[in-house]
Motif scaffolding. Sequence first.
Motif, mmCIF file in Angstrom:
data_model
loop_
_atom_site.group_PDB
_atom_site.id
_atom_site.type_symbol
_atom_site.label_atom_id
_atom_site.label_comp_id
_atom_site.label_asym_id
_atom_site.label_seq_id
_atom_site.Cartn_x
_atom_site.Cartn_y
_atom_site.Cartn_z
ATOM 1 N N LEU A 181 0.836 -1.201 0.000
ATOM 2 C CA LEU A 181 0.000 0.000 0.000
ATOM 3 C C LEU A 181 0.868 1.247 0.000
ATOM 4 O O LEU A 181 0.588 2.222 -0.724
ATOM 5 C CB LEU A 181 -0.915 -0.024 1.232
ATOM 6 C CG LEU A 181 -1.889 1.145 1.401
ATOM 7 C CD1 LEU A 181 -2.756 1.326 0.161
ATOM 8 C CD2 LEU A 181 -2.760 0.925 2.644
ATOM 9 N N ASN A 182 1.938 1.232 0.774
ATOM 10 C CA ASN A 182 2.880 2.352 0.811
ATOM 11 C C ASN A 182 3.447 2.629 -0.583
ATOM 12 O O ASN A 182 3.497 3.781 -1.035
ATOM 13 C CB ASN A 182 4.010 2.012 1.781
ATOM 14 C CG ASN A 182 5.119 3.048 1.798
ATOM 15 O OD1 ASN A 182 4.965 4.145 2.304
ATOM 16 N ND2 ASN A 182 6.276 2.684 1.238
ATOM 17 N N LYS A 183 3.823 1.574 -1.274
ATOM 18 C CA LYS A 183 4.416 1.712 -2.606
ATOM 19 C C LYS A 183 3.399 2.275 -3.604
ATOM 20 O O LYS A 183 3.715 3.158 -4.411
ATOM 21 C CB LYS A 183 4.923 0.354 -3.082
ATOM 22 C CG LYS A 183 5.784 0.403 -4.337
ATOM 23 C CD LYS A 183 6.296 -0.994 -4.688
ATOM 24 C CE LYS A 183 7.213 -1.540 -3.609
ATOM 25 N NZ LYS A 183 7.807 -2.852 -3.990
ATOM 26 N N ARG A 184 2.178 1.781 -3.547
ATOM 27 C CA ARG A 184 1.143 2.258 -4.476
ATOM 28 C C ARG A 184 0.799 3.719 -4.228
ATOM 29 O O ARG A 184 0.629 4.496 -5.173
ATOM 30 C CB ARG A 184 -0.124 1.401 -4.353
ATOM 31 C CG ARG A 184 0.012 0.006 -4.936
ATOM 32 C CD ARG A 184 -1.342 -0.672 -5.089
ATOM 33 N NE ARG A 184 -2.042 -0.840 -3.822
ATOM 34 C CZ ARG A 184 -1.856 -1.857 -2.998
ATOM 35 N NH1 ARG A 184 -0.956 -2.799 -3.294
ATOM 36 N NH2 ARG A 184 -2.545 -1.955 -1.880
ATOM 37 N N LEU A 185 0.714 4.106 -2.973
ATOM 38 C CA LEU A 185 0.338 5.482 -2.653
ATOM 39 C C LEU A 185 1.413 6.490 -3.029
ATOM 40 O O LEU A 185 1.116 7.623 -3.419
ATOM 41 C CB LEU A 185 0.030 5.600 -1.155
ATOM 42 C CG LEU A 185 -1.247 4.902 -0.671
ATOM 43 C CD1 LEU A 185 -1.324 4.909 0.848
ATOM 44 C CD2 LEU A 185 -2.488 5.577 -1.262
ATOM 45 N N LEU A 186 2.681 6.095 -2.935
ATOM 46 C CA LEU A 186 3.780 7.020 -3.226
ATOM 47 C C LEU A 186 4.106 7.102 -4.714
ATOM 48 O O LEU A 186 4.810 8.024 -5.151
ATOM 49 C CB LEU A 186 5.023 6.625 -2.434
ATOM 50 C CG LEU A 186 4.934 6.905 -0.933
ATOM 51 C CD1 LEU A 186 6.177 6.427 -0.214
ATOM 52 C CD2 LEU A 186 4.710 8.394 -0.669
ATOM 53 N N LYS A 187 3.641 6.147 -5.488
ATOM 54 C CA LYS A 187 3.764 6.193 -6.961
ATOM 55 C C LYS A 187 5.184 6.487 -7.434
ATOM 56 O O LYS A 187 5.422 7.373 -8.262
ATOM 57 C CB LYS A 187 2.800 7.237 -7.536
ATOM 58 C CG LYS A 187 1.339 6.926 -7.248
ATOM 59 C CD LYS A 187 0.414 8.010 -7.779
ATOM 60 C CE LYS A 187 -1.049 7.675 -7.481
ATOM 61 N NZ LYS A 187 -1.974 8.737 -7.936
#
Length: 479
Positions: free
Chosen positions: A246-252
């Motif tokens: 989720l962290n990776k997806r949100l930070l793009k």
Amino acid sequence: MSYEPISVFDMFKIGVGPSSSHTLGPWRAAQQFVEELRSDGVLRQVTDLRVLLYGSLAKTGVGHGTDIAVQLGLMDEDPVTIDVEQIQPKINDIAGSRRLLLGGVQEIGFNPPIAIEFLYTEVLPFHSNALSFLVTLENGEQRSSTFYSIGGGFVVKENETASAQRRSQPPFPINNGKDLLHWCIKTGMAIHEVVAENENSWRPEEQTRAGLIQIWDVMRSCMYRGCHTEGVLPGGLQVKRRAAGLNKRLLKGKSYADYESWADAIREGGNNFGYILDWVSCFALAVNEENASFGRVVTAPTNGAAGVIPAVLQYYLIFCERKDDADINGKILRFLLTASEIGSIFKKEATISAAMGGCQAEIGVSSSMAAAALTEAMGGTQRQAMMAAEIAMEHHLGMTCDPIGGLVQVPCIERNTMGAIKAITASQLALQSTPDFAKVSLDAVIKTMWDTARDMNYKYKETADGGLAINVPLSLPEC
């Protein structure tokens, strides 16, 4: 009514997951027992040792790592400082050699499957979380001590009172919400100021400040670590860690090198409601995935609910405050002081043990603590902060503790996200309300929580005998 002087450092303890009552408490009990032997001068005379686990400690002890915690405590390892990466190797060494270095000095024979007994059907009357240590000395003498892990890492020896009660009475003794409001009105001080004065009566102010900054450092390090660790949680449920993805997806694809630059990258994403909601969930997931992996966490007020307060405080610092605020450390201290006082009132008037009160005693209390702290941080009055605490608990009443497989994973991890979101919602409601017109007081909801806890069937109190624990096949993934 007798007064129990509970400190902010009783409510927030640095330790190791996955459970404050089933891991940290038994760990501390084992250390206390070793210290007893050392003080009596018989530590090096011990030839045999057995451990008996009763009630909830037996029923969910394996999933909560109670047996692991006890062995580490008996070796006099400290949960605050132990290298968490060395926990499993140390346990493997004991299992392989069938030897244990008691107190770090006395090697004895110790075969864990035999030496640690899980008494699933026996419950001692004082508390469901009980454990006894029995030793034999060289001269044949036998000694035993029984301890109770009463929630949040608090430990009481049989026939003794809690260690916190040995503190002197502070200038503003508080047992309930009425007392807290009384002192706030009489002095004109905010909740955190009243709490700070009490803490200052027990130790120098700078020592309290340093300790609280350390608490926050551990919380945020745990959060950061959890947001960057992938894989499957231990225990056999095959629950996949989600915070990192989720962290990776949100930070793009944004780049960063440490916690501070990570926080900056999050801020740059804006203030969209859905974006903020995702991050609050991510923060809470991260902490409790670390907790489930025997990582270093802070009881808040328990390990099972350790993600709520860090998630809400992180939300406040990133989305509600300026990055360059010169008083940011002061605001962190005030947040934690306010939260701790609400938690201590719940402990005094009800319980923070899921084995006594179900999950309302963990997630519910942590949500209440976070709601009050956030409200005061956002400029709310003392009455509004207490109103927020009441609202948060009111909507956690009756929540059961039903861990699948006895593990602090399903539904525990997701419940931290719900507790964090409810805390923020409760704070917003209180900030937009006039407490004078409130129908339910904080004390009334605490009494109701305790009444509910006592009425609740035992199988919904951290036994894995009811609820999701028996209705969800162990082979199924969490979602």
